[in-house]
Design an enzyme around this catalytic site. Structure first.
Site: not given
Length: 362
Positions: A183, A267, A350
């Protein structure tokens, strides 16, 4: 597996070689602009452009009309024509806007030449380029594989660089069982599903005061003067230092992740849309998430690793990775630690997102 790999070095041309390099840059720019004007004129009249072969066939006539084009590397001129043809092909395929005229006032100038009959060679700490002969270069590593081409670049700081592209047989790394979710963020550059956090060095903020000082000096000096040129070069050197520091950190970390894990989950971010936030645009640009993703993808391709991506709008921060409950209020970026209302698990924002990225990508 055979892969194309670039080896970038700084070169140190003497005065005559630097003059020849600038001549080559100018001739490539002239050829590009001349044929671009013809292409635009033909496209407006007929609705069709010119092919690469049509443009390349005009080079001999151009050399007869402008004899100074014969003084530079002919392959570099052909590469300029190839770049123009590729640019228009992407324009026709609606991949980008139509090519624009090149300006000598642009910050970065470069040209590309191909390897032919040993015209590009390396011996010790010296490098040979067409029409230039041998010159010293900053040898930081050995050049491997078969040389294909070389791109010479003049940086805004006034430094000369060369990128030698080679065909290298890169062996895949040994298989591992490691699966990692990553992340990315601003407070911490990256947090993994294992709980390891990568600090954000924030090099732009670190050099912000020095950069602002020299930008003020540049603004006060008369444009075109020697003092103005010196200040402009100093500003470019500060930007170059920021960029090099940032790339060094990202290269080291992405290489470590690739070596230790078989599958890496990240992501699929729409960074261009995120940059529209005027409060965060500077910090997002400084974090270089796109560069991190680019490095992970090509290194995974080289070394036999797998990159998996979560959907763009997946609620990775708002979803509890233990029970799957979604809490919309966690969308507020100021909430760094939260408690799941369903299973009562306390989450670090996170690390929870990294766990969800790993699960959703798989």
């Amino acid at each position: 597996m055979l892969q194309h790999k670039a080896f970038k070095f700084r070169i140190y041309p003497n005065h005559e070689q630097a003059v020849q390099l600038r001549k080559t840059l100018g001739c490539c720019r002239f050829v590009f602009n001349h044929l671009l004007a013809k292409w635009n004129h033909t496209y407006q009249d007929t609705g069709k452009g010119l092919s690469y072969s049509t443009c390349a066939s005009q080079l001999p006539a151009m050399k007869r009309e402008w004899t100074w084009l014969k003084e530079v590397d002919s392959i570099a001129l052909q590469s300029a024509v190839r770049n123009l043809a590729d640019g228009f092909q992407r324009f026709i395929n609606k991949q980008n806007e139509s090519p624009r005229f090149k300006s000598r006032k642009h910050l970065v100038h470069s040209y590309t030449t191909r390897y032919t009959n040993g015209n590009i060679a390396v011996k010790g700490d010296r490098l040979q380029l067409p029409k230039l002969g041998w010159m010293p270069y900053a040898k930081s590593r050995e050049i491997e594989g078969r040389i294909l081409s070389a791109t010479v670049r003049l940086a805004p700081s006034g430094k000369w660089f060369v990128s030698v592209v080679c065909e290298v047989d890169i062996l895949p790394l040994p298989l591992t069982d490691g699966i990692l979710g990553i992340d990315v963020g601003i407070k911490q550059l990256a947090v993994t599903s294992e709980g390891l956090a990568m600090d954000n060095p924030r090099y732009t903020l670190r050099y912000e005061r020095l950069l602002a000082k020299w930008q003020r000096i540049l603004a006060r000096r008369k444009q075109g003067g020697s003092n103005w040129s010196m200040a402009k070069r100093k500003v470019a050197q500060i930007h170059e230092r920021i960029r090099n520091s940032r790339l060094d950190v990202i290269h080291k970390q992405t290489t470590r992740w690739i070596r230790e894990n078989q599958t890496i989950c990240i992501e699929d971010l729409r960074i261009a849309n995120m940059m529209k936030n005027r409060h965060l645009v500077k910090h997002i640009a400084d974090a270089s998430w796109g560069e991190m993703s680019r490095q992970l993808h090509y290194k995974a391709n080289w070394y036999g690793r797998v990159i998996k991506e979560t959907p763009t709008f997946a609620p990775t921060s708002q979803t509890c990775h233990v029970c799957g409950n979604k809490q919309a209020e966690v969308k507020d970026l100021s909430i760094r630690v939260w408690k799941c209302s369903s299973c009562q698990t306390v989450h670090d924002r996170d690390r929870n997102a990294a766990q969800n990225i790993k699960a959703m990508a798989l």
